[in-house]
Scaffold this active site. Structure first.
Site, short mmCIF file in Angstrom:
data_model
loop_
_atom_site.label_atom_id
_atom_site.label_comp_id
_atom_site.label_asym_id
_atom_site.label_seq_id
_atom_site.Cartn_x
_atom_site.Cartn_y
_atom_site.Cartn_z
N ALA A 14 46.80 40.84 47.52
CA ALA A 14 47.73 41.90 47.13
C ALA A 14 48.65 41.39 46.04
CB ALA A 14 48.50 42.38 48.35
N SER A 15 49.74 42.11 45.81
CA SER A 15 50.60 41.81 44.66
C SER A 15 51.38 40.51 44.84
CB SER A 15 51.58 42.96 44.44
OG SER A 15 52.34 43.20 45.61
N ILE A 16 51.69 40.14 46.06
CA ILE A 16 52.57 39.00 46.30
C ILE A 16 51.84 37.81 46.90
CG2 ILE A 16 54.48 38.23 47.79
CD1 ILE A 16 55.85 40.84 47.22
N ALA A 17 50.83 38.07 47.71
CA ALA A 17 50.15 36.98 48.42
C ALA A 17 48.69 37.34 48.65
CB ALA A 17 50.85 36.72 49.76
N GLN A 18 47.94 36.37 49.14
CA GLN A 18 46.56 36.63 49.55
C GLN A 18 46.33 35.99 50.91
OE1 GLN A 18 44.42 34.94 46.22
NE2 GLN A 18 43.94 33.07 47.31
N VAL A 19 45.26 36.45 51.58
CA VAL A 19 45.00 36.03 52.96
C VAL A 19 43.64 35.34 53.03
CG1 VAL A 19 44.66 36.83 55.33
CG2 VAL A 19 46.41 37.91 53.89
N ASP B 192 56.63 49.16 54.84
CA ASP B 192 55.55 49.17 53.84
C ASP B 192 54.25 49.58 54.52
OD1 ASP B 192 54.62 48.87 51.26
OD2 ASP B 192 54.25 46.73 51.43
N ALA C 218 41.54 39.01 51.34
CA ALA C 218 42.37 40.12 50.85
C ALA C 218 43.39 39.54 49.89
CB ALA C 218 43.06 40.85 52.00
N LYS D 238 48.34 33.44 55.32
CA LYS D 238 48.87 34.16 54.16
C LYS D 238 49.58 33.17 53.25
CE LYS D 238 51.81 38.14 53.00
NZ LYS D 238 52.58 39.27 53.57
#
Length: 511
Positions: A138-143, A293, A136, A158
């Protein structure tokens, strides 16, 4: 320094409009928002000459998603919020924007491994026996999914995006520029406190950029919600977490956005929608600490129907007094007691005291009555929000920065609930949670508890009370003489005289 940044920020804003025009998102967004035709024409005419300045973005993406991802992380955050509001931006754009929640282009796994090794001080191969490609982004991090070398447990790792701090700072700087320009050019907007709103957004975002703070938030949230049936917060691995890396227990589940898969798994979507709303209200009112969020990308449905929360970078906190005010307002709407809702606004100072309570109650009735007895599919939230804005403007209500995150999250949570069940009645779902809170925290029971807390605080000063009383009596019987006036030293008078003489000579030379 601000003057030097002004041209840069102005260029950034022009580029924003140009990017929307170049990617085709401008026309799509204006149509979805049902903007008046003259406004659409004016915006398109103004943006057209600057089209070449816009970012091209990924042509494989739909227009709105393409524009926001090209513009950067702060814009992506904004898009994530809109993705939960099909009633505001339309079903088509809302579906497009859901890609922003957890399916953005990832950065290379090699970079992620390097960041993990630097942050945790050991090679990735020593810590994890397996370390997957991104699952996954997203805008700030990935997993990444990984397996602990020591125990074999499957975990989620993360990792912050490289250079994310600089990218956010650039965008927030531009947002401040816009807010200040709005305040100067549109004086009526000052009641909305645009600069303070951006400051609040900045503090929230900066908290997301330090995963140690997110880890602490996850731990506190897990402790608060430990006994909430049908709700889970993944366990944290503190020794494998730091400023740019966080490791959690891996959890299996279906994203709350994938309604077809939820149906195929046999889950009751109407019940899930109700639980999402009730859990949020319970956390906000009972604990004063809530997930800030809570969009579909941060919620999973476990095999047994448990709601699993993810991503704790944005958490909200409200004090006990504000929780009581918030509960009374919601409860007043549920009971259709608009006079009481109006009185609570005045008592809390949300509406200036010189305004008319009855007129405000009538305006609130016009907001509430049309949505009672209707299911969510028949309510236009865009029109409702527009009317609410008119009401707040007419009665001089100022933006309450301490409530911004609470209000925003409520909008997002309602959007998630409506995605799961388009026919949900939000007032019916909210009623039991709010009634429980009112019963326990407003009324004789709450007064007795507050008095008990007051006595407890005063009792801490018990050993010091005799000395404090004696000191007070001494001061009363022997009042201190008034402090003598301090005379200006002669040397100071000379210095002041010399300064005035020099100033007079400078003015004379100008004339």
């Amino acid at each position: 320094m601000e003057a030097l940044r002004g041209p840069h920020n102005l260029l950034r804003l022009i580029r924003t409009g140009a990017t929307f025009e170049r990617t085709g998102a401008m026309a799509e967004v204006l149509e979805a928002l049902d903007a008046p035709r003259p406004l659409r024409v004016a915006i398109r005419v103004l943006a057209a000459p600057f089209r070449w300045l816009g970012y091209e973005g990924d042509p494989e993406m739909p227009p709105a998603t393409r524009a926001l991802t090209a513009l950067g992380p702060a814009y992506i955050k904004f898009g994530q919020i809109l993705s939960t509001r099909p009633d505001v931006v339309g079903d088509e754009i809302a579906v497009q924007l859901r890609v922003l929640q957890d399916r953005l282009p990832p950065f290379p796994t090699a970079q992620a491994k390097r960041a993990v090794a630097i942050e945790l001080g050991q090679p990735v191969d020593k810590l994890f026996s397996e370390f997957s490609e991104p699952v996954a982004a997203a805008s700030i991090a990935q997993v990444h999914q990984a397996r602990l070398a020591e125990t074999g447990e499957t975990v989620a790792v993360k990792v912050l995006r490289p250079g994310i701090e600089k990218a956010f700072r650039r965008d927030i700087d531009a947002f401040y520029f816009v807010a200040r320009m709005i305040e100067r050019l549109v004086p009526g907007s000052r009641r909305l406190r645009p600069v303070e709103v951006i400051a609040h957004f900045e503090s929230v975002v900066l908290g997301e950029l330090d995963l140690r703070l997110e880890a602490a938030a996850a731990a506190e949230f897990a402790a608060n919600t430990h006994d909430d049936a049908g709700f889970e917060v993944p366990a944290l691995h503190w020794h494998l977490s730091g400023r740019r890396v966080m490791t959690l227990k891996w959890v299996e589940g279906i994203s709350a956005a994938r309604t077809a898969e939820i149906d195929a798994a046999g889950h009751d979507r109407a019940r899930l929608a109700e639980r999402v709303l009730q859990l949020f209200l319970s956390h906000a009112l009972r604990d004063g600490y809530f997930h800030g969020d809570m969009h579909q990308g941060n919620l999973k449905v476990g095999p047994d129907g448990t709601l699993i929360a993810l991503d704790f970078g944005i958490m909200g906190r409200i004090d006990e007094y504000t929780r009581r005010v918030y509960a009374e307002i919601i409860f007043g709407f549920i009971r259709k007691d608009y006079r009481r809702v109006a009185e609570v606004h005045f008592e809390a100072g949300y509406v200036p005291a010189d305004r008319d309570v009855d007129a405000f109650a009538s305006a609130l009735r016009a907001v509430g009555e049309p949505i009672f007895g209707m299911d969510a599919s028949r309510i236009s939230m865009a029109r409702l929000l527009n009317y609410l804005f008119e009401v707040t403007e007419r009665f001089g209500m100022q933006t309450r920065t301490e409530l911004i995150l609470l209000q925003r999250t409520m909008v997002v949570v309602e959007g998630v609930a409506r995605t799961l069940d388009p026919h949900i009645n939000i007032w019916k779902a909210a009623r039991p949670v709010v009634e429980d809170y009112i019963r326990d925290n407003i009324g004789p029971k709450a007064v007795a508890r507050d008095l008990g807390r007051t006595v407890q605080v005063l009792s801490r000063f018990g050993p010091r009370l005799p000395a404090l009383a004696e000191a007070a009596l001494v001061r009363q019987s022997h009042p201190e003489p008034p402090a003598p006036k301090r005379e200006m030293p002669p040397l100071a008078w000379v210095a002041i005289g010399a300064g005035l003489t020099a100033a007079a000579g400078w003015i004379a030379s100008l004339v």
